[in-house]
Scaffold this active site. Structure first.
Site, PDB file in Angstrom:
ATOM      1  CG  PHE A 112      -0.360   0.432   2.501  1.00  0.00           C
ATOM      2  CD1 PHE A 112      -0.441   1.744   2.925  1.00  0.00           C
ATOM      3  CD2 PHE A 112       0.291  -0.481   3.329  1.00  0.00           C
ATOM      4  CE1 PHE A 112       0.112   2.152   4.140  1.00  0.00           C
ATOM      5  CE2 PHE A 112       0.839  -0.094   4.530  1.00  0.00           C
ATOM      6  CZ  PHE A 112       0.755   1.225   4.940  1.00  0.00           C
ATOM      7  CE  LYS A 113       3.773   1.641   4.875  1.00  0.00           C
ATOM      8  NZ  LYS A 113       5.022   1.288   5.513  1.00  0.00           N
ATOM      9  CG  ASP A 114       4.109   0.595  -4.399  1.00  0.00           C
ATOM     10  OD1 ASP A 114       5.264   1.027  -4.242  1.00  0.00           O
ATOM     11  OD2 ASP A 114       3.854  -0.608  -4.585  1.00  0.00           O
ATOM     12  CG  MET A 117       7.391   6.138  -1.858  1.00  0.00           C
ATOM     13  SD  MET A 117       7.543   7.092  -0.323  1.00  0.00           S
ATOM     14  CE  MET A 117       7.263   5.820   0.891  1.00  0.00           C
ATOM     15  CB  THR A 145       8.333   2.759   4.298  1.00  0.00           C
ATOM     16  OG1 THR A 145       7.059   2.874   4.926  1.00  0.00           O
ATOM     17  CG2 THR A 145       8.848   4.156   3.991  1.00  0.00           C
TER      18      THR A 145
END
Length: 471
Positions: A112-114, A117, A145
């Site tokens: 989910f960090k994409d 980011m 992350t």
């Protein structure tokens, strides 16, 4: 729109300044002076928008120092089918009656960090190009992350990444994703310690204002407001998919260690999104669950931070939690500074149980919580696969277990998916007796050459490393 520090610093800053800065000068975190309000008419207008256009609408409420046309182009460049695999970007799928999974893991690093980011990388490149400057990003990761940041920043003009991670504490796939990158602007530092040691290094370097200015230190951790802001968008997208009309309520369950993901939900709720509850799901490292149950926030030391099968949540010091406590305390910067500064340094804990404001965490702000263990994880993964034919990762399993405990009749419960199962294959095999599918582009990644430096848990060592590699 201006931004203030949670610890009361008098300066007010614009978005592009805090985008590149990270922590405030007093060690606090930035928040907007006010949360823009979204009414029913706006929700109705946003409901049918493609994700990139929805992102522009949400972000433009907080960003007024980037021309609207440029911001819209950055959103359109970021949120594409080519990058995220579907037109919906974050498709919702129903698991059982009233329970949904929101797919946030279709980006380049399968986590989910994409979602934030990828936007952050484009924002950094845009703003640095506009200023003719460079930025050295210092980050800490417990798993996702780091790879999300590195894949978003690799090859970007004017950006170097120095990413700390706890030595030997990430899954084999997570390590391979990060350490196999050979880009000259990416530096991996494996720290002898746990994630909280990495996070402490980032904060210590960021609080050395002379060093920070000399070497242009920025951050991509969720202490950076821009990253958290990007995550607000998928709460709106999930809400629209889970409802038919704009008066309905929805609850979200969020696997959480550092509080950034669920803090974005808090922001969405403060803007007026009809969220009934925000449910925080922890693993055995249950500092957040303990707070929401008892009012006691108790940081654990390295020795008491458990190494679990949902390692991205192996965190005992939730850096984003300060933002919520600031709001809970009526935006009292002096009191927030005492609790998170001298108070935690002195005793490693604070207790709000006797404060009348603590009850508002549930009543006014909608928070609830729960905890999941390794045995729960295995059982939930097994049950989800056997009953629904769907394979979920360990963190999503923590969320689903807690969601089922906290759901209310008639209110859809959306569980935020954290990562694809391949990132935690060992536990999937333990639960199901079979390995998860691996995207073709990651075949053989564990066998690639690695570029990583093992370092002590020492902020001064890391500063020397940065200085040497910026010469």
């Amino acid at each position: 729109m201006h931004y203030l520090s949670t610890r009361g610093h008098p300066d007010r800053k614009r978005f592009c300044d805090i985008l590149l800065e990270g922590l405030a000068p007093d060690g606090g975190l930035y928040l907007p002076e006010r949360y823009p309000q979204v009414d029913a008419a706006t929700l109705a207008r946003w409901r049918s928008l493609p994700y990139a256009e929805l992102a522009f609408e949400v972000l433009s409420l907080y960003i007024d120092d980037i021309p609207a046309a440029d911001l819209k182009a950055l959103c359109a460049k970021t949120y594409t089918r080519e990058v995220f695999g579907t037109e919906a970007i974050v498709p919702l799928r129903q698991l059982e009656d009233g329970v949904f999974l929101e797919a946030l893991s279709n980006g380049p690093t399968l986590a989910f960090k994409d979602m934030a980011m990828q936007l952050l990388g484009n924002l950094f490149e845009y703003e640095l190009g506009r200023r003719g400057e460079e930025l050295n990003i210092l980050g800490a990761t417990s798993g996702d992350t780091g790879s999300a940041a590195e894949y978003a920043m690799r090859g970007k003009q004017g950006v170097r990444v120095f990413m700390t991670s706890p030595y030997g504490r990430m899954s084999g796939f997570q390590q391979a994703q990060m350490f196999s990158l050979q880009d000259a602007n990416i530096h991996n530092l494996a720290v002898d310690g746990v994630f909280d040691d990495c996070q402490d290094i980032v904060k210590a370097v960021s609080n050395d204002l002379a060093f920070k200015r000399q070497y242009r230190i920025g951050t991509v951790n969720s202490i950076n407001w821009a990253r958290l802001l990007a995550q607000v968008v998928y709460y709106f997208a999930g809400y629209f998919q889970a409802t038919k009309t704009d008066g309905e309520q929805v609850s979200f369950t969020v696997p959480s260690g550092n509080f950034g993901n669920v803090c974005a939900g808090h922001v969405a709720r403060m803007m007026g999104l009809p969220i009934a509850q925000l449910v925080v799901a922890t693993n055995e490292n249950d500092v957040l669950d303990e707070f929401f149950r008892t009012g006691v926030y108790r940081v654990r030391g390295s020795a008491d931070t458990h190494e679990t099968s949902s390692p991205s949540m192996d965190i005992s010091k939730a850096s984003n939690f300060e933002r919520f406590v600031f709001d809970l305390l009526g935006r009292d910067g002096a009191r927030t500074a005492e609790l998170f500064g001298a108070g935690l340094a002195r005793t490693g804990r604070f207790d709000l149980s006797a404060d009348p404001l603590f009850a508002q965490a549930a009543t006014r702000f909608g928070f609830a919580s729960g905890k999941s263990t390794h045995a729960d994880r295995l059982a939930t993964i097994r049950d989800t696969y056997q009953r629904f034919g769907q394979m979920i990762d360990t963190h999503t399993a923590d969320g689903l277990k807690v969601a089922r405990e906290q759901r209310s009749a008639g209110v859809p419960m959306v569980v935020l998916e954290t990562a694809l199962p391949i990132k935690f294959a060992e536990t999937i095999v333990e639960a199901l007796g079979r390995a998860p599918e691996r995207p073709a582009r990651f075949e053989g990644i564990e066998n690639l050459p690695r570029r990583v430096q093992r370092v002590p848990a020492d902020a001064d060592f890391v500063k020397r490393y940065i200085a040497e590699h910026c010469a």
